[in-house]
Design a protein around this motif. Sequence first.
Motif, PDB file in Angstrom:
ATOM      1  N   ARG A 145       0.832  -1.209   0.000  1.00 13.02           N
ATOM      2  CA  ARG A 145       0.000   0.000   0.000  1.00 13.02           C
ATOM      3  C   ARG A 145       0.869   1.263   0.000  1.00 13.02           C
ATOM      4  O   ARG A 145       0.400   2.333   0.351  1.00 13.02           O
ATOM      5  CB  ARG A 145      -0.922   0.016   1.235  1.00 13.02           C
ATOM      6  N   ILE A 146       2.110   1.110  -0.431  1.00 11.36           N
ATOM      7  CA  ILE A 146       3.031   2.247  -0.498  1.00 11.36           C
ATOM      8  C   ILE A 146       3.673   2.281  -1.874  1.00 11.36           C
ATOM      9  O   ILE A 146       4.181   1.267  -2.363  1.00 11.36           O
ATOM     10  CB  ILE A 146       4.129   2.148   0.581  1.00 11.36           C
ATOM     11  N   VAL A 147       3.652   3.452  -2.499  1.00  9.52           N
ATOM     12  CA  VAL A 147       4.235   3.647  -3.828  1.00  9.52           C
ATOM     13  C   VAL A 147       5.336   4.698  -3.736  1.00  9.52           C
ATOM     14  O   VAL A 147       5.137   5.761  -3.138  1.00  9.52           O
ATOM     15  CB  VAL A 147       3.164   4.104  -4.842  1.00  9.52           C
ATOM     16  N   SER A 148       6.492   4.407  -4.301  1.00 18.15           N
ATOM     17  CA  SER A 148       7.567   5.387  -4.403  1.00 18.15           C
ATOM     18  C   SER A 148       7.488   6.007  -5.786  1.00 18.15           C
ATOM     19  O   SER A 148       7.901   5.393  -6.770  1.00 18.15           O
ATOM     20  CB  SER A 148       8.933   4.722  -4.194  1.00 18.15           C
ATOM     21  N   ASP A 149       6.941   7.206  -5.871  1.00 16.98           N
ATOM     22  CA  ASP A 149       6.849   7.967  -7.127  1.00 16.98           C
ATOM     23  C   ASP A 149       5.862   9.112  -6.950  1.00 16.98           C
ATOM     24  O   ASP A 149       5.133   9.162  -5.946  1.00 16.98           O
ATOM     25  CB  ASP A 149       6.446   7.107  -8.318  1.00 16.98           C
ATOM     26  N   THR A 150       5.814   9.959  -7.927  1.00 15.92           N
ATOM     27  CA  THR A 150       5.036  11.193  -8.056  1.00 15.92           C
ATOM     28  C   THR A 150       5.791  12.373  -7.443  1.00 15.92           C
ATOM     29  O   THR A 150       6.735  12.186  -6.670  1.00 15.92           O
ATOM     30  CB  THR A 150       3.606  11.128  -7.463  1.00 15.92           C
ATOM     31  N   PHE A 161      -3.640   4.254  -0.726  1.00 18.28           N
ATOM     32  CA  PHE A 161      -2.187   4.214  -0.876  1.00 18.28           C
ATOM     33  C   PHE A 161      -1.482   5.452  -0.341  1.00 18.28           C
ATOM     34  O   PHE A 161      -1.976   6.576  -0.459  1.00 18.28           O
ATOM     35  CB  PHE A 161      -1.815   4.039  -2.354  1.00 18.28           C
ATOM     36  N   TYR A 162      -0.301   5.195   0.231  1.00 17.23           N
ATOM     37  CA  TYR A 162       0.615   6.260   0.601  1.00 17.23           C
ATOM     38  C   TYR A 162       1.626   6.423  -0.531  1.00 17.23           C
ATOM     39  O   TYR A 162       2.106   5.432  -1.098  1.00 17.23           O
ATOM     40  CB  TYR A 162       1.356   5.919   1.891  1.00 17.23           C
ATOM     41  N   PHE A 163       1.959   7.664  -0.834  1.00 13.38           N
ATOM     42  CA  PHE A 163       2.925   7.946  -1.892  1.00 13.38           C
ATOM     43  C   PHE A 163       4.129   8.668  -1.308  1.00 13.38           C
ATOM     44  O   PHE A 163       3.991   9.710  -0.658  1.00 13.38           O
ATOM     45  CB  PHE A 163       2.281   8.804  -2.986  1.00 13.38           C
TER      46      PHE A 163
END
Length: 244
Positions: A145-150, A161-163
């Motif tokens: 539930r975590i994305v590295s980007d944006t 999701f956490y970014f």
Amino acid sequence: MYLIRLDDASEYMDITRWDKMEQILDLHNIKPIVGVIPNNQDNNLINKYKRDTGFWNKVKKWQEKGWTIALHGYNHVHLTDDGGVNPVNLRSEFAGVSLNEQRDKIANGIKIFKKYNINPEVFFAPFHTFDMNTLEALKVESNIRIVSDTIANDIYKSGDFYFIPQQSGHVQKLPFKVVTFCYHPNNMKDNNFKRLDFFIEENRDRFADFKELLFKDRKLDAYDKILRKSYFSLKSLRVKLKGK
């Protein structure tokens, strides 16, 4: 707060350069987020590097010493010319691909990680490009539930999701609350390693590890939106000038 992210770890990579990166990070006790391609089929990588039969043991050691493992797509193959919701590039393994196909990619990638007892905590897509179907596929087929980007000033939450924002491809002083420097060790030159080593030494107190991050239910604010608009406007201008 500065974070280090490493892209394109796989059975086909430049072992010498990755070892050099690891030595620098270990020297400064920095634990990066490292993106692992579970089933690398990218000809630009598999035709360039010999297969490392000990790769998954290496990933296990990274995990054991506190590195955060990320699911970096599935096969790293460019399928569309769609930039999705983060159009850093107009090519993608995920953006513009059907939900069912994306679910298969995520499910099969997770299956490979489980085979080697690896627990991915973060996702980032090849070429930085993904769409809403990617997030739905992650939600259904994984616990990630975590994305590295944006582009943003700080970590934020959107939907489920956490970014973690990712704003630069090399170390530099930036005035944001959370900055991720994204490196591709396969492509690094000697001066890139020297600059990284020097910058970390000079700014070690600003670097953090994934485990130290605070995930609050912060939404994108006006400043984040201005940063995003400015980034993509500048990127578009550079592309136009380059084409002239």
